[in-house]
Design an enzyme around this catalytic site. Sequence first.
Site: not given
Length: 793
Positions: A696, A739
Site C-alpha cells: 500500500s 488509516k
Amino acid sequence: MADNERVILDEEQGTEIYLPRELPILPISEAVIFPAMMVPLVLSDANLVQLADDCLAGDKLLGAFAQRELSEEEEEELDDTDLIYHVGTAVKIQKMLRFPDGSMRLLGQGVARCRITGFEADHPYMKASVELLQEDSPDDSRTLAYMRGVANNFLKIIDASESLSDELKVVVMNIDEPGRLADLIATNLDIEVAEKQEILEEASARRRLQLLSKIVMRELDVLELGQKLQSSVRKSIDKDQREYYLRQQLKAIQRELGEADESSVELDDLQDRIREAELPEKVQAAADREFDRLSRMSPGASEYTVSKTYLDWLLDLPWSHSSKDILDLKRAEKILERDHFGLEDVKERIIEYLAVRKLNKEHRGPILCLVGPPGVGKTSLGRSVAEAVGREFFRFSLGGMRDEAEIRGHRRTYVGSMPGRIIHGIKDAGTNNPLIMLDEIDKLGQDFRGDPASALLEVLDPEQNSDFTDHYLTLPFDLSKVMFITTANMLDTVPRPLLDRMEIIQLAGYTNLEKLQIAKRYLAPRQVESNGLTGKHIRFTDAGIMNIIEQHTREAGVRSLEREIGSVCRKVATGVAKGKRKRQVIGARNLPEYLGNPSYSGDRLRRYAKAGVVTGLAWTQVGGKILYIEGLSLPGGTGQLKLTGQVGSVMQESASAAYSFLRNRFGGREEYAEFFGKRDIHIHLPAGAIPKDGPSAGIAMATVLLSLLVNKAVDRRTAMTGELTLTGAVLPIGGLLEKVLAAHRAGIRRIIIPATNETDLESIPEEVSEAVEFVPVSHVDQVWDTIFPGVLA
C-alpha cells in the site's frame, strides 16, 4: 537284532523296545512330550492320519517334536523342516480311536529323547533319521537335594492350584529317579513351550532339576500372589454383601419407626425432580435408566457419586426453559446508546435482529464476530446486547485454549470428568437461549489434546448446532436458540471454515472527538467514583481530556485513556486524603503535574516540509498509523536503488516498481539524465526496529522519487495510500478506515486514496469527513498532478 536298530530297556514292563534309525515325524503345537508320559493326540489332517495308519501297521513308533513359536513373517521365510525343534521324544502308540468325520484320537506314551540328524522325506508327511539321546542320571547328595527341593515346592503348587489333582502328590513322592521326576513335573507345569523344550533338550538329570528349581519357585510365587488377590477380593465382596444386608435391615427398621435414611431421601428427591423436569424423550429415558442404576448402588460405592453427578447435570440443564425476548426496539436502542458511544454497525445489526424476530418468532439467533483493535468495546458490548435483547449473558475467553474437551466436555470414563464450557454456560444462564460471548476467538491454540477450533465448527453452525452432543452428556442439546457473539483483534489466525460460519462486523478505532465524548460520559465518571471522589473534588475540562488523548495515549481504543484518567484521579484522591479541600480542575496547563511530560511525540506532523519526504499510511493490529517515507539522492552513483528500515519483500518490490515507472517516464529527458545515471537513490522508513511490509506504500514511494527528481517538497498535511503497478495503475488497499482515523488524529488534512476504495468512505465518521479532503485516483499521474501541479507538462 538288525544293524539299523537300537535297544532301549523299558524298566517298568521289563521289555525291550527297538528304536529304528528312521521315524515318521509328528509336529506338536503348543506342547512338549516327555519320556514315560502318557499323552492324548488328536489328528484331523489327512496326511497325519495316514502317518498314524502307517505307524499302526508297523512298529507303532513315531517321533513327536514341538513346533517353534514364530510370527507369520518368520514362518514364511523358513522351510517346514525348520518350523520344529530338532530334539523331541519317540512315542509308542498304545490305543487308537477313529471318528466318523475321518479324524483320529491316539493315546501314546513317551519312550525316549531323540534328536533329528537329517530329513529323509516331507510328503505326505515328514520322515527323519534320528539318534538316541543318552541320559545322565547321577546319584549323589547334590542331585538328591535338588530332587527334594523341587518335589516339595511342586507339592505346594498342587495344593495351591485348582487344575492339579491330589493324586499327583502320591506319584511325585514315589519317584526316586531324578530324570523321571524332572520330566513328570515339567509335563504338569503350565509354562511356556520354550521352557519345556529347554528341559527336554537337557540330557543331564541334575541340570534339568536346576532349571526346574527356578521355574517351580516362580510359579509358586505367582500362585501365592493370586491367592492373596483372590482373598482380598473375596473379603471386599463379603464386606459389601454384609453392608448391603445390614443397610436393608436398617431401612426396614426405619420404615417401621416412620423415619427415612439420608440416601433414601436423596433418591426420593431425585425421582421427584425427574418426574417434574419435563425432559425431552431421549433425555427422560437416559435419566430413568441412570436413576434405576443409581438406586441399586451402595452409597459408599465409588460409582455412586459419578452417577448422581451425571443425573444432577441432566436435571439442572434448561432443556425446555427459554427466556422471552424483549422485542421493544426503542428500549433496545436506548440501552445500546446508554452503554456505548459509536459502534453504529453493531447497534444497527442488533436492532435488525429484534425487528426480524418480532415478525418471525422462529428466526434463529445470529452468530456475530466483532473484529477490531483492543479497547474499542467489543467485550463490554456483549453484556449490553444481552440486556437489550432480554437474555441471560455468559462469557468465556478462548485465548490460549488448547484442549478440545473445554468445548465438548470429557467422556465419563475419566475421573473428574465434566461437561464443556458451552454446557456449563447454559446451566449457569438457566435458559436454553442465552447470549454466549466467545472472547478472543483469534487466539485459539491446538496441541496433542485436540483442536478447539474444529470443535467450534459444530457449535457455530446454525445447520448443525441443533443437535450438539457434549461428550459428558452423550445426549443432543439444541444450541440453535443461543445467540453467539465472538470477538477477535484480527482474522488472519481464525481458520477459514470457522470464519465462514460467522457474520463479520469490523470495529475501527475511535476518533479523538469520539474518545473525548467517551471519556466525558463513561470513563471519567467511572474513575472518579471508583477512587472515592465526587464532583466536589475533581473536574476534567475538555482541553485536559484532549491533551491526555493526544499526548499521553496512542491507541485505537480507550483502555490507556481510562488508565491515565485513573492515574490523575488517584493523585487527586491522595491530596484529598491529606486534607486538601479545593476542587481540582484538570486542564491542559496543569496536566503535567499529574501525568508528567507527554509520553508520545510520534504520529505528529513534521514542522517543516522537505523534498524527498512523504507521509504514508499503515495498518497495524491496534489500528492505523502514519508512516513517513524519506528519500535521498546521492551523487557519484550509478542509478542504484537502496531500501532500508526493516522492510519486507513486498515493499521492496513496490519500491522497485515505482523507480522503474519513474525512470521509464522521465529517463529520456536530458535534464534528468544525471539523476538516473549518476546518482543513487536511498529510501528509508523510520522506526527501523519494527518490521514493515505490504504494497500500500507504492504511490507514496513513487511520490518520494518524484519529489527528489524535481527537488520539491510535498505538503506535510497530505498523506497517501495505494498500491502501484508497473504501468502506473493504482490498486485498492485494505484497512482504509483505520488509516484515515490515524491520519485525522495526526492532523492530516488531505488523503489520496485509490478510486476503487471510494465506497469505503461511507464508513468514515462525519467529523472526519468534514475535516479531511479525500482525493480518489486511479493512476499515479493523478497523484503527481495533485501534489505537483504542472510537473508532468
